[in-house]
Design a protein around this motif. Structure first.
Motif, PDB file in Angstrom:
ATOM      1  N   SER A 298       0.839  -1.212   0.000  1.00  0.00           N
ATOM      2  CA  SER A 298       0.000   0.000   0.000  1.00  0.00           C
ATOM      3  C   SER A 298       0.867   1.252   0.000  1.00  0.00           C
ATOM      4  CB  SER A 298      -0.924   0.001   1.212  1.00  0.00           C
ATOM      5  OG  SER A 298      -1.999  -0.867   0.986  1.00  0.00           O
ATOM      6  N   THR A 299       1.953   1.209   0.762  1.00  0.00           N
ATOM      7  CA  THR A 299       2.875   2.343   0.796  1.00  0.00           C
ATOM      8  C   THR A 299       3.402   2.638  -0.596  1.00  0.00           C
ATOM      9  OG1 THR A 299       3.520   1.655   3.005  1.00  0.00           O
ATOM     10  CG2 THR A 299       4.960   3.232   1.883  1.00  0.00           C
TER      11      THR A 299
ATOM     12  N   ASN B 163       0.751   4.288  -2.649  1.00  0.00           N
ATOM     13  CA  ASN B 163       0.545   5.685  -2.256  1.00  0.00           C
ATOM     14  C   ASN B 163       1.645   6.592  -2.795  1.00  0.00           C
ATOM     15  OD1 ASN B 163      -1.825   5.179  -0.888  1.00  0.00           O
ATOM     16  ND2 ASN B 163      -0.765   4.701   1.024  1.00  0.00           N
TER      17      ASN B 163
ATOM     18  N   LEU C  27       0.310  10.316  -3.164  1.00  0.00           N
ATOM     19  CA  LEU C  27      -0.439  10.571  -1.940  1.00  0.00           C
ATOM     20  C   LEU C  27       0.540  10.636  -0.772  1.00  0.00           C
ATOM     21  CD1 LEU C  27      -3.521   8.218  -2.315  1.00  0.00           C
ATOM     22  CD2 LEU C  27      -3.515  10.703  -2.338  1.00  0.00           C
ATOM     23  N   ASP C  28       1.710  10.063  -0.949  1.00  0.00           N
ATOM     24  CA  ASP C  28       2.704  10.016   0.109  1.00  0.00           C
ATOM     25  C   ASP C  28       4.057  10.348  -0.517  1.00  0.00           C
ATOM     26  OD1 ASP C  28       3.644   9.690   2.630  1.00  0.00           O
ATOM     27  OD2 ASP C  28       2.999   7.589   2.851  1.00  0.00           O
TER      28      ASP C  28
ATOM     29  N   ARG D  12      -2.146  15.014  -9.411  1.00  0.00           N
ATOM     30  CA  ARG D  12      -3.093  13.933  -9.131  1.00  0.00           C
ATOM     31  C   ARG D  12      -4.359  14.125  -9.952  1.00  0.00           C
ATOM     32  NH1 ARG D  12      -1.485  14.230  -3.572  1.00  0.00           N
ATOM     33  NH2 ARG D  12      -3.138  15.681  -3.064  1.00  0.00           N
TER      34      ARG D  12
ATOM     35  N   ASP E  14      -6.489   0.536  -4.802  1.00  0.00           N
ATOM     36  CA  ASP E  14      -5.973  -0.080  -3.582  1.00  0.00           C
ATOM     37  C   ASP E  14      -6.989  -1.105  -3.094  1.00  0.00           C
ATOM     38  OD1 ASP E  14      -4.676  -0.740  -1.321  1.00  0.00           O
ATOM     39  OD2 ASP E  14      -4.680   1.270  -0.419  1.00  0.00           O
TER      40      ASP E  14
ATOM     41  N   ALA F  56      -7.211  13.597  -2.465  1.00  0.00           N
ATOM     42  CA  ALA F  56      -6.715  12.544  -3.342  1.00  0.00           C
ATOM     43  C   ALA F  56      -7.201  12.760  -4.773  1.00  0.00           C
ATOM     44  CB  ALA F  56      -7.170  11.187  -2.826  1.00  0.00           C
TER      45      ALA F  56
ATOM     46  N   ILE G  83      -2.849  11.003   2.570  1.00  0.00           N
ATOM     47  CA  ILE G  83      -2.814   9.573   2.842  1.00  0.00           C
ATOM     48  C   ILE G  83      -3.238   9.280   4.286  1.00  0.00           C
ATOM     49  CG2 ILE G  83      -0.316   9.716   3.236  1.00  0.00           C
ATOM     50  CD1 ILE G  83      -2.324   6.696   2.023  1.00  0.00           C
TER      51      ILE G  83
ATOM     52  N   ARG H  82      -6.531   7.197   5.639  1.00  0.00           N
ATOM     53  CA  ARG H  82      -6.382   6.044   6.520  1.00  0.00           C
ATOM     54  C   ARG H  82      -7.267   6.176   7.754  1.00  0.00           C
ATOM     55  NH1 ARG H  82      -0.610   6.001   7.229  1.00  0.00           N
ATOM     56  NH2 ARG H  82      -0.221   5.297   5.108  1.00  0.00           N
TER      57      ARG H  82
END
Lengths: 241, 423
Positions: A45-46, A49, A54-55, A81, A166, B325, B417, B421
């Protein structure tokens, strides 16, 4: 399309540092249908992202569509994005007080498209996923499969180059999972790169390329032809586990 | 740029928590409401008091005599004394900075029995002997006829100016008092003017509309006052503080009438400038207090809004994550939250403002209905100025922005993110 070079990522919580990605090198071409697999905690998932901006990541380099994605301002990331990427989530992540059409139209709202126009486009995309009759319904009036189809329509409306999903089928039963996968396949057939994270091997088997992660490293990349073999090996692993 | 989606979202967010939104908005509402009511009440008190003395020449001082409180130059304490005609010239010759000087005599008081007669009608009024200069110090307007003038003084004419109440009592409804005669303490006077006081404070007490003014010289001769003067009204020359003239005059009068220089009682005086300043200070103080309390209450409300916005942000973390997002820029998110906060604050504040002004208006109507006798009311026309209302609204908008900014910053500091979550 996507190029990762020795990407590292760790999460720092207090004095503990958790090294999640330990040097990922990955190339994904335009139009590929890729799944990322791995046990929980393997960093899949990391990785998704980071790919979806997103990360952020600590070390290495990530090129998206030819340009380096690193230390980007939030504003720039948001625009990128919005232009390049569409997201589909396991928990759908629809906005509860907006109806299906408005949810689908949301990315266009952030692009500044006027209301009439974006709602019209949203209806077209709802039609594509077979939910035209449900346009006025709120998310809580729909089944999981329908919600995920709305989410897919939303991810498509900004005409992205890549769709990130995801665990798109994580909350769905087998039949609806396959329906959703059919839609994703169609999207891919239309030339859009699709990258999904899953831990279900039957879902992964529908993709063209499987990236297996193990402890923050790429363990194995299985191409289309080897899928049968992979399936076999995976089943065996499950038995022994 | 009207953004329907933005407003839809704001309304649905507020609707979802009706009670909480209401309670929060109530804090702001109450702050503005209190500010308006208190400010209006303060203004009403100011209007009531200031209307009474506004028309007085602000540079005027008034002098009367009291018993002496100290023995001096062979006189015992407790001596009764009066100003005299010679004082008039003496003051004019010795004090330079005087603009107007008007001596006055008090005629027999009304409470000693009816002092005015006309045919079968009788009445008891306040009778004064004045110089025309008096009208410059405590202004009166002639409603009919004319004011007492210098020729009346020189010729000691038996003419009078009368107040409205005198007309009511002494004349029939459709009678014209001008040219008619009144018998005042046994002597006939011709009415030459009906006058109305512009101030509501009557020197020497009593009601202002029950006044009869005759020429000073006429009164002195007619009623055997000799060369007595009961009272002086004085204004200082432009640019000269009346307090200085007042002190100088007192000193002069004391020495002339053989009164101890340190006798604080014998020369009574009153100075509008000082009173004016006292009142101004009082009302400025009231306004400042009003703002402090009002802003304080408002602040409490605004902090409430900020707090509720933080809670809303916390609840909507995931929603904000989704929006980010799919391409919402931080600017959009901030803008959204601030707009919501400003909306809540301004809505509540506007209602508070409207209700506050409405209540003041009602109060005003009630006061006006009750004030047939306008002289005795020291609380009139409660009001808030337009500037005040605009000021309050801008305070609201600014505080709404501030209240939204902190939660908005918080919302943006969450990474998309992390927001996703959060479940």
């Amino acid at each position: 399309m996507i190029s990762l070079k020795n990407v590292h990522k760790s999460y720092v919580t207090g004095s503990n540092s958790l090294h999640v990605l330990k040097g990922i090198d990955l190339e994904i071409q335009k139009g590929e249908f890729v799944s990322i697999m791995g046990s929980s905690g393997s960093g899949k998932s990391t990785l998704l992202n980071i790919l979806g901006i997103l990360d952020n990541y600590d070390d290495g380099a990530y090129y998206l569509n030819g340009s380096l994605v690193k230390d980007m301002s939030e504003k720039k990331a948001a625009q990128l994005r919005n232009e390049l990427v569409g997201f589909v989530f396991q928990s759908f992540n629809l906005i509860s007080f907006k109806n299906a059409m408005e949810n689908v139209a949301l990315p266009l709202y952030y692009q500044g498209v006027n209301r009439k126009k974006r709602n019209k486009i949203a209806l077209e995309y709802l039609d594509k996923v077979g939910l035209l009759d449900w346009a006025e319904h709120l998310p809580n009036e729909m089944s999981g499969g329908q919600k995920q189809r709305v989410a897919i329509a939303r991810s498509l409306i900004s005409q992205p180059k890549i769709i990130f999903a995801d665990e798109p089928t994580g909350a769905l039963d087998t039949t609806t999972s396959y329906e959703v996968m059919e839609i994703l396949k169609e999207i891919n057939a239309g030339g859009i790169t699709v990258i999904l994270v899953t831990h279900e091997h039957d879902i992964a088997a529908m993709t063209q390329k499987i990236v297996r992660l193990k402890d923050g490293r790429i363990d194995q990349i299985i191409k289309n032809g080897d899928l049968k073999h992979f399936q076999h090996q995976y089943a065996k692993e499950l038995e022994t586990a | 740029m009207f953004d329907l989606d933005l407003w839809k979202e704001i309304l649905s967010a507020l609707k979802k928590n009706r009670m909480r939104s209401f309670m929060t908005a109530f804090g702001v509402f109450w702050g503005i409401f209190m500010l308006i009511i208190m400010s209006g009440a303060g203004k009403a008190l100011e209007n009531g008091v200031m209307d009474g003395i506004r028309a007085f020449a602000s540079n005027s001082a008034f002098f009367w005599t009291e018993r002496t409180s100290k023995p001096y130059k062979g006189f015992q304490r407790g001596r009764q004394w009066n100003y005299t005609n010679t004082d008039i010239e003496y003051i004019k010759a010795n004090v330079k900075d005087i603009e107007y000087l008007s001596p006055r005599l008090f005629g027999p008081r009304g409470y000693e029995g009816d002092n005015t007669i006309r045919g079968k009608k009788t009445g008891s009024f306040n009778i004064y002997g004045d110089y025309p200069e008096f009208f410059k110090i405590d202004p009166w307007t002639p409603l009919k006829g004319r004011l007492i003038n210098q020729i009346d003084i020189i010729q000691s004419r038996k003419v009078v100016n009368i107040g409205e109440r005198v007309v009511e009592v002494m004349f029939d409804k459709d009678e014209d008092p001008i040219g008619q005669y009144l018998k005042i303490n046994g002597v006939y006077f011709q009415v030459v003017g009906v006058i109305k006081g512009e101030t509501r404070v009557n020197i020497g007490g009593g009601r202002k509309n029950e006044t009869i003014i005759m020429p000073f010289t006429t009164m002195q001769k007619t009623y055997n006052f000799g060369d007595d003067v009961h009272f002086f009204s004085v204004t200082s020359a432009p640019g000269v503080p009346v307090s200085r003239v007042e002190a100088r005059l007192k000193e002069l009068l004391k020495s002339k009438h053989k009164i101890a220089p340190d006798d604080m009682q014998a020369v009574g005086s009153f100075n509008i400038e000082v009173e004016w300043k006292k009142y101004m200070g009082l009302f400025t103080g009231i306004q400042i207090l009003t703002w402090i309390v009002g802003i304080g209450t408002l602040m409490a409300g605004v902090i409430g809004v900020s707090n509720i916005m933080l809670v809303i942000i916390k609840e909507r973390t995931q929603e904000i994550g989704i929006q980010r997002a799919i391409g919402a820029t931080p600017g959009k998110v901030i803008m959204h939250i601030v707009a919501e906060s400003v909306f809540l604050t301004v809505m509540a504040g506007y209602i508070g403002l409207a209700l506050g002004v409405g209540l003041l208006e009602l109060l005003n109507m009630a006061l006006e209905a009750a004030s047939s006798d306008a002289d005795s009311i020291f609380f009139r026309s409660p009001e808030v100025s337009f500037q005040m209302a605009v000021g309050a609204l801008s305070v609201l908008v600014i505080s709404g922005i501030l209240a939204g900014l902190i939660p908005a910053k918080r919302a943006v500091s969450i990474k998309p993110i992390d927001a996703l979550r959060d479940e």
